[in-house]
Write an enzyme that holds these catalytic residues in place. Structure first.
Site, mmCIF file in Angstrom:
data_model
loop_
_atom_site.group_PDB
_atom_site.id
_atom_site.type_symbol
_atom_site.label_atom_id
_atom_site.label_comp_id
_atom_site.label_asym_id
_atom_site.label_seq_id
_atom_site.Cartn_x
_atom_site.Cartn_y
_atom_site.Cartn_z
ATOM 1 N N GLY A 13 7.522 -0.444 2.779
ATOM 2 C CA GLY A 13 7.910 0.035 4.098
ATOM 3 C C GLY A 13 8.595 1.380 4.126
ATOM 4 N N ASN A 15 7.110 4.152 4.883
ATOM 5 C CA ASN A 15 6.594 4.785 6.106
ATOM 6 C C ASN A 15 7.245 4.164 7.341
ATOM 7 O OD1 ASN A 15 4.305 6.877 5.627
ATOM 8 N ND2 ASN A 15 3.956 5.262 4.117
ATOM 9 N N LYS A 66 -8.489 -15.511 11.100
ATOM 10 C CA LYS A 66 -7.939 -14.199 11.462
ATOM 11 C C LYS A 66 -7.796 -14.089 12.980
ATOM 12 C CE LYS A 66 -9.068 -10.562 9.164
ATOM 13 N NZ LYS A 66 -9.289 -9.209 8.605
ATOM 14 N N MET A 91 -1.957 -4.326 4.489
ATOM 15 C CA MET A 91 -3.065 -4.508 3.542
ATOM 16 C C MET A 91 -4.048 -5.570 4.015
ATOM 17 S SD MET A 91 -2.314 -2.126 1.567
ATOM 18 C CE MET A 91 -3.454 -2.336 0.205
ATOM 19 N N ARG A 92 -4.514 -5.388 5.233
ATOM 20 C CA ARG A 92 -5.399 -6.389 5.809
ATOM 21 C C ARG A 92 -6.373 -5.668 6.727
ATOM 22 N NH1 ARG A 92 -4.976 -11.587 5.416
ATOM 23 N NH2 ARG A 92 -3.187 -11.360 4.068
ATOM 24 N N ASN A 108 -3.935 4.550 11.314
ATOM 25 C CA ASN A 108 -3.606 4.117 9.958
ATOM 26 C C ASN A 108 -3.324 5.343 9.091
ATOM 27 O OD1 ASN A 108 -3.467 2.297 7.660
ATOM 28 N ND2 ASN A 108 -5.478 3.068 7.060
ATOM 29 N N HIS A 110 -3.682 6.690 5.194
ATOM 30 C CA HIS A 110 -4.429 6.371 3.978
ATOM 31 C C HIS A 110 -4.082 7.399 2.904
ATOM 32 C CE1 HIS A 110 -7.724 4.649 1.691
ATOM 33 N NE2 HIS A 110 -8.087 5.876 1.362
HETATM 34 C C1 GRF Z 1 1.056 4.194 1.618
HETATM 35 O O1 GRF Z 1 0.682 4.826 0.443
HETATM 36 C C2 GRF Z 1 -0.031 4.289 2.647
HETATM 37 O O2 GRF Z 1 -0.792 5.464 2.543
HETATM 38 C C3 GRF Z 1 -0.882 3.089 2.327
HETATM 39 O O3 GRF Z 1 0.040 2.090 1.955
HETATM 40 C C4 GRF Z 1 1.218 2.692 1.428
HETATM 41 C C5 GRF Z 1 2.393 2.127 2.157
HETATM 42 O O4 GRF Z 1 3.597 2.505 1.549
HETATM 43 N N1 GRF Z 1 -1.706 2.737 3.443
HETATM 44 P P1 GRF Z 1 4.996 2.099 2.202
HETATM 45 O O5 GRF Z 1 5.044 0.569 2.263
HETATM 46 O O6 GRF Z 1 5.070 2.702 3.571
HETATM 47 O O7 GRF Z 1 6.028 2.630 1.279
#
Ligand code: GRF
Length: 188
Positions: A13, A15, A66, A91-92, A108, A110
């Site tokens: 987390g 981000n 789902k 992750m889904r 999203n 990436h």
């Molecule tokens: C990041 O590298 C993002 O690009 C990918 O998952 C990771 C999440 O990292 N989709 P965090 O949990 O926000 O540290």
């Protein structure tokens, strides 16, 4: 009225933290109204608590499908009048229940320069390929995995073979780009 964000995450987390901090500091004219997490025990849950952000933490296994858990999620997003859903290490694969309700309002982040290196092991795949320019992509989410229209990208150079180092270099870029991109989207 501040724009209402939902952040979806499955892991650490960082981000989420960057987005929640930008909201708390007034850098973003928005509020994280809910953090949705599909991994009970994930570190992001404690981070949400620290910011006083409501959470919906669920275990996909305890739902028959789902569609069943996404129906719950849509109810929550609707109740909170969410303007923008930010996937941040969720992750889904987003299913049709959530897409039918929110497509066009889901983004999203990436950790690669799409359309290269789609999927869950993008950094490892890019290192194995031997690329020298890495990067981050923010894109709209649709039924095509990591295939929605690109909103923003930022590149950085790395000449080595350590995926952990690529993650380390990419993280601050992710945080900055995500906050900047959300700021632009909620203005338009
Ligand atoms: C990041 O590298 C993002 O690009 C990918 O998952 C990771 C999440 O990292 N989709 P965090 O949990 O926000 O540290």
């Amino acid at each position: 009225m501040k724009k209402q964000l939902a952040v979806f995450a499955s892991g650490t987390g960082t981000n989420f933290d960057a987005i929640a901090r930008a909201c708390a500091d007034g850098v973003l004219d928005a509020e994280v109204a809910v953090m949705v997490c599909d991994k009970p025990g994930a570190a992001v849950i404690e981070k949400a608590a620290r910011y006083g952000v409501d959470t919906f933490v669920f275990s996909p296994k305890s739902y028959p499908s789902k569609a069943a858990f996404e129906t719950e999620i849509v109810k929550i997003l609707d109740a909170k009048k969410i303007d923008l859903v930010c996937l941040a290490g969720y992750m889904r694969i987003v299913g049709e229940t959530l897409l039918n309700a929110y497509e066009g309002r889901i983004i999203n982040i990436h950790p690669a320069l799409l359309p290269a290196f789609k999927g869950a092991h993008a950094v490892e795949d890019a290192v194995a390929y031997g690329v020298k320019v890495y990067g981050i992509t923010i894109h709209w989410v649709n039924a095509d995995l990591d295939g929605g229209k690109i909103i923003a990208q930022r590149a950085f150079e790395y000449d080595g073979n350590d995926p952990a180092e690529v993650h380390r270099l990419g993280q601050p870029i992710e945080h900055q780009l995500y906050v900047e991109t959300i700021a632009k989207l909620i203005k338009s």
